[in-house]
Design a protein around this motif. Structure first.
Motif, mmCIF file in Angstrom:
data_model
loop_
_atom_site.group_PDB
_atom_site.id
_atom_site.type_symbol
_atom_site.label_atom_id
_atom_site.label_comp_id
_atom_site.label_asym_id
_atom_site.label_seq_id
_atom_site.Cartn_x
_atom_site.Cartn_y
_atom_site.Cartn_z
ATOM 1 N N ASP A 8 0.957 -1.188 0.063
ATOM 2 C CA ASP A 8 -0.126 0.158 -0.003
ATOM 3 C C ASP A 8 0.815 1.372 -0.007
ATOM 4 N N PRO A 9 1.956 1.365 0.872
ATOM 5 C CA PRO A 9 2.939 2.603 0.637
ATOM 6 C C PRO A 9 3.304 2.655 -0.872
ATOM 7 N N ILE A 10 3.858 1.473 -1.395
ATOM 8 C CA ILE A 10 4.179 1.703 -2.596
ATOM 9 C C ILE A 10 3.183 2.083 -3.825
ATOM 10 N N LEU A 11 1.969 1.753 -3.437
ATOM 11 C CA LEU A 11 0.617 2.181 -4.427
ATOM 12 C C LEU A 11 0.688 3.699 -4.502
ATOM 13 N N ALA A 12 0.676 4.052 -2.934
ATOM 14 C CA ALA A 12 0.395 5.483 -2.674
ATOM 15 C C ALA A 12 1.595 6.455 -3.654
ATOM 16 N N GLN A 13 3.002 5.897 -3.503
ATOM 17 C CA GLN A 13 3.898 6.530 -3.978
ATOM 18 C C GLN A 13 3.523 6.464 -5.853
ATOM 19 N N LEU A 14 3.280 5.266 -6.205
ATOM 20 C CA LEU A 14 2.983 5.160 -7.854
ATOM 21 C C LEU A 14 1.841 6.160 -8.213
ATOM 22 N N ARG A 15 1.039 6.194 -7.217
ATOM 23 C CA ARG A 15 -0.155 7.098 -7.580
ATOM 24 C C ARG A 15 0.189 8.567 -7.402
ATOM 25 N N ALA A 16 1.225 8.880 -6.885
ATOM 26 C CA ALA A 16 1.714 10.293 -6.409
ATOM 27 C C ALA A 16 2.478 10.838 -7.680
ATOM 28 N N LEU A 54 11.291 4.283 -11.156
ATOM 29 C CA LEU A 54 10.889 4.563 -9.811
ATOM 30 C C LEU A 54 11.431 3.105 -9.041
ATOM 31 N N LEU A 55 12.185 3.445 -8.045
ATOM 32 C CA LEU A 55 12.852 2.382 -7.289
ATOM 33 C C LEU A 55 12.357 2.327 -6.053
ATOM 34 N N TYR A 56 11.938 1.065 -5.309
ATOM 35 C CA TYR A 56 11.804 1.133 -3.952
ATOM 36 C C TYR A 56 12.737 0.011 -3.372
ATOM 37 N N GLY A 57 13.347 0.267 -2.132
ATOM 38 C CA GLY A 57 13.842 -0.759 -1.402
ATOM 39 C C GLY A 57 14.952 0.008 -0.095
ATOM 40 N N PRO A 58 15.780 -0.900 0.348
ATOM 41 C CA PRO A 58 16.549 0.044 1.279
ATOM 42 C C PRO A 58 17.975 0.424 0.692
ATOM 43 N N GLY A 102 21.756 9.531 -18.321
ATOM 44 C CA GLY A 102 21.076 10.782 -18.650
ATOM 45 C C GLY A 102 19.678 11.013 -18.233
ATOM 46 N N LEU A 103 19.411 10.189 -16.874
ATOM 47 C CA LEU A 103 18.170 10.395 -16.083
ATOM 48 C C LEU A 103 18.334 11.545 -14.980
ATOM 49 N N GLN A 104 17.323 12.211 -14.833
ATOM 50 C CA GLN A 104 17.454 13.381 -14.070
ATOM 51 C C GLN A 104 16.847 12.876 -12.584
ATOM 52 N N TRP A 105 17.441 13.271 -11.556
ATOM 53 C CA TRP A 105 17.066 13.124 -10.101
ATOM 54 C C TRP A 105 15.837 13.820 -9.880
ATOM 55 N N HIS A 106 14.654 13.343 -9.307
ATOM 56 C CA HIS A 106 13.660 13.833 -9.015
ATOM 57 C C HIS A 106 13.369 14.055 -7.429
ATOM 58 N N GLY A 107 13.733 12.929 -6.727
ATOM 59 C CA GLY A 107 13.716 12.985 -5.341
ATOM 60 C C GLY A 107 13.559 11.706 -4.730
ATOM 61 N N ARG A 108 13.388 11.513 -3.376
ATOM 62 C CA ARG A 108 13.197 10.381 -2.609
ATOM 63 C C ARG A 108 12.123 10.535 -1.668
ATOM 64 N N GLN A 109 11.663 9.750 -1.265
ATOM 65 C CA GLN A 109 10.309 9.608 -0.077
ATOM 66 C C GLN A 109 10.656 8.454 0.764
ATOM 67 N N VAL A 110 10.802 8.867 2.062
ATOM 68 C CA VAL A 110 11.026 7.862 3.170
ATOM 69 C C VAL A 110 9.865 6.864 3.153
ATOM 70 N N MET A 111 9.927 5.601 3.420
ATOM 71 C CA MET A 111 9.009 4.714 3.340
ATOM 72 C C MET A 111 9.213 4.081 4.795
ATOM 73 N N PRO A 112 8.108 3.174 5.106
ATOM 74 C CA PRO A 112 7.949 2.373 6.429
ATOM 75 C C PRO A 112 9.321 1.461 6.380
ATOM 76 N N ALA A 113 9.634 0.971 7.458
ATOM 77 C CA ALA A 113 10.667 -0.070 7.824
ATOM 78 C C ALA A 113 12.041 0.511 7.186
ATOM 79 N N ASN A 160 12.975 1.888 4.486
ATOM 80 C CA ASN A 160 13.207 1.768 3.060
ATOM 81 C C ASN A 160 12.878 3.102 2.288
ATOM 82 N N LEU A 161 13.294 3.331 0.927
ATOM 83 C CA LEU A 161 13.184 4.644 0.352
ATOM 84 C C LEU A 161 12.532 4.300 -0.697
ATOM 85 N N PHE A 162 11.822 5.347 -1.579
ATOM 86 C CA PHE A 162 11.247 5.445 -2.908
ATOM 87 C C PHE A 162 11.841 6.559 -3.512
ATOM 88 N N LEU A 163 12.626 5.938 -4.520
ATOM 89 C CA LEU A 163 13.673 6.815 -5.420
ATOM 90 C C LEU A 163 12.802 7.106 -6.698
#
Ligand SMILES: C[S@@+](CC[C@H](N)C(=O)[O-])C[C@H]1O[C@@H](n2cnc3c(N)ncnc32)[C@H](O)[C@@H]1O
Length: 213
Positions: free
Chosen positions: A25-33, A145-149, A191-202, A204-207
């Motif tokens: 669900d946290p991943i789904l929320a980030q994908l939707r965002a 979009l990458l998720y993990g520690p 050639g990919l541009q950094w957008h940002g990271r979100q702190v996720m539970p446990a 992890n980060l969403f990049l």
């Protein structure tokens, strides 16, 4: 430790990841965002297919292409995603070796390339291949979009992540948590541009990175 009972398998007999059930669900929320209501997503390393099934059911406007290198995963994913019209048949994709799937009938490329828990459970060569591949197949403005520690320079590594890193390296010396700075160097090279990271539970980060318009 949480007092909550561990998540139970959704489909008896199918490979199941408790972690994927907890973080879906946290991943789904980030994908939707990040993504618009209509999107075409190429998922790498889909594993048990739990993210594919959960996200595709929640977002019927997204076309979802699951992939994995593992033969068992390629059997599990379609079983778990059966009945979801917006999930394409799972395709074999070794990020380092195989040609990456394009988007049938559309010229612009994928809206997003998404991978959860891939770069620390694979040799380092997967990471540069992932960045180069995403830059090739994404539409202009598309998202990686990458998720993990991950390890962030200058920030303390959570004890649970340090222990996880040690356990990964004990299983395979080529595995281990990756430095965000090392990922960024590969994203720059692709050639990919950094957008940002979100702190996720446990811990992890969403990049997020974008292919420039
Ligand atoms: C820890 S599992 C993660 C599965 C799923 N994404 C999740 O978060 O639950 C790692 C996955 O990476 C896949 N994998 C490892 N190396 C790969 C490669 N070179 N190309 C594609 N997939 C790979 C494995 O087959 C496995 O399904």
């Amino acid at each position: 430790m949480s007092d909550r009972p561990p998540p139970q398998p959704d489909l008896p007999g199918l490979a199941f990841s408790e972690a994927a059930a907890r973080n879906r669900d946290p991943i789904l929320a980030q994908l939707r965002a990040h993504l618009p209501p209509e999107a075409a997503v190429l998922e790498l390393a889909s594993g048990t297919g739990q993210h594919a099934a959960h996200v595709a059911a929640a977002c019927p406007g997204w076309f979802w292409q699951p992939t994995d290198v593992d033969a068992g995963a390629l059997q599990t994913i379609p079983a778990r995603c059966a009945g979801l019209p917006n999930v394409a048949p799972a395709q074999r994709l070794d990020v380092c070796r195989d040609p990456w799937p394009g988007l049938e009938g559309q010229t612009g490329g994928w809206t997003a390339v998404f991978a959860a828990n891939l770069v620390h459970i694979s040799p380092w060569a997967v990471t540069p291949a992932l960045m180069q591949g995403a830059a090739r197949v994404l539409a202009p403005g598309g998202w990686l979009l990458l998720y993990g520690p991950f390890v962030v320079d200058g920030e303390p590594l959570a004890a649970s992540n340090a222990a996880f890193d040690a356990s990964l390296r004990a299983r395979d010396p080529a595995w281990g948590l990756r430095r965000l700075a090392d990922l960024q160097a590969q994203a720059d090279a692709a050639g990919l541009q950094w957008h940002g990271r979100q702190v996720m539970p446990a811990n992890n980060l969403f990049l997020a990175w974008r292919r420039p318009h």
